[in-house]
Design an enzyme around this catalytic site. Sequence first.
Site, PDB file in Angstrom:
ATOM      1  CB  VAL A   1      -0.884  -0.050   1.191  1.00 43.39           C
ATOM      2  CG1 VAL A   1      -0.501   0.577   2.496  1.00 43.39           C
ATOM      3  CG2 VAL A   1      -2.269   0.570   0.823  1.00 43.39           C
ATOM      4  CE  LYS A   2       2.449   2.109   4.523  1.00 42.36           C
ATOM      5  NZ  LYS A   2       3.216   1.337   5.737  1.00 42.36           N
ATOM      6  CG  HIS A   3       4.823   6.702  -1.670  1.00 45.50           C
ATOM      7  ND1 HIS A   3       4.905   6.613  -0.309  1.00 45.50           N
ATOM      8  CD2 HIS A   3       4.400   7.506  -2.323  1.00 45.50           C
ATOM      9  CE1 HIS A   3       4.218   7.745  -0.009  1.00 45.50           C
ATOM     10  NE2 HIS A   3       3.842   8.339  -0.994  1.00 45.50           N
TER      11      HIS A   3
END
Length: 403
Positions: free
Chosen positions: A197-199
Amino acid sequence: MALQGGPALAIDILAMRTLPYGCQTIDEDDLRAVADALRGQRLTCGPLVARFEEAVARRVAAPFASACSSGTAALHLAYAAFGFGDGDEIITSPITFSATASAAYYVGARVLFADVDPRTGNLDPASVEALIGRRTRAIVPVHLAGMPADLDELTAIARRHGLRIIEDACHALGATYHNVPIGGGTSDAVVFSFHPVKHITTGEGGAVIVRDPKIKQRIDRLRHHGIEREPSRLLGVAEGEWTYEVQELGWNYRLPDVACALGLSQLSKLDVFVNSRRELAAYYRQRLAETFGSDGVEAPVELPDRTSAYHLFAVAIDFARFGTTRRDVMARLSAAGIGTQVHYIPLLAHPLHAARSREAARARPGVDHYYARTLSLPLYPSLTNGDVDRVVSELARCLRGIS
Ligand SMILES: *Cc1c(COP(=O)(O)O)cnc(C)c1O
């Protein structure tokens, strides 16, 4: 909904598509990079680890980085490498993911929760300073949703009291503060996560940036069972090149080459990912203003001296003003195929953190205000402006009861 023309069937299919609040972006380059790594000699402990670490360090203008198995492991390694232990205290924000605090419990440290700025949900420096005591070792700012915390003020406080700054930058890869990338500043350690879900993602994974080469050595040792192989650093006599020593209690927190291959490929697209997040955020901002004016729904604030990496698009909604509740709005959006999330339930509301903290009764008006209103709307690079239109008009329907 503002869709014009087009066959009804297409609209139906569009309406059926579920939008998560966040997700990864994987392309053919990523698949090739992972397949190549799988065909290689080393699935773990190979050359891609250092290559990924160098690429991460270069991207955030830091001297070096250590890759590890998760953002949580990265926090644990940072707390351990600075020698925090029983009875020590760190001060952080209660508006964060559990791991910011749990990783401190892993080393026996206690966590004090300061108040936050009600606009950003980031640490309020004055409330941090008020909590500093004899056992305080570090301030741990969390750059909530990708918006950097007040690092200058927090750093000045840390210097005055001889404390470390360890940034939980799991939301902030690609953000900047005074035009310097988060990770390239003066803090003692900066922690990133590569959860999907992170960059950027490595499946699971994380990294720690530190400025002191001795601490970097210790982190690299701790993530690999406390094993030291460098002959000049062995305490005993080396029997041969193969000799190693287990010098302290460590863990297996390594990030495998397969994951680093994905990380290298993903990192090459970080700028594209962050730009599309920023563009989508700007479009959300425009659509929210057109739809709600200044009437109870606020887009996240922007600040002149820093840029958000927009890990999340967290709006502030005055639910009572619309005669509704967040619970109801989330349920209705979910029924319409729109995933939302609350970042975060303040940590002291969780049994674990309440039990560990002896200061639960203190007033934190910024936390209360922020938590009551926040709602994270879908945001990720493959979201389209059409998706944003759909989210905003559905939100208007939920809040104003128009159908
Ligand atoms: C994701 C996250 C973590 C933990 O990272 P993992 O890689 O999931 O272990 C820690 N802190 C914050 C603020 C996060 O968002």
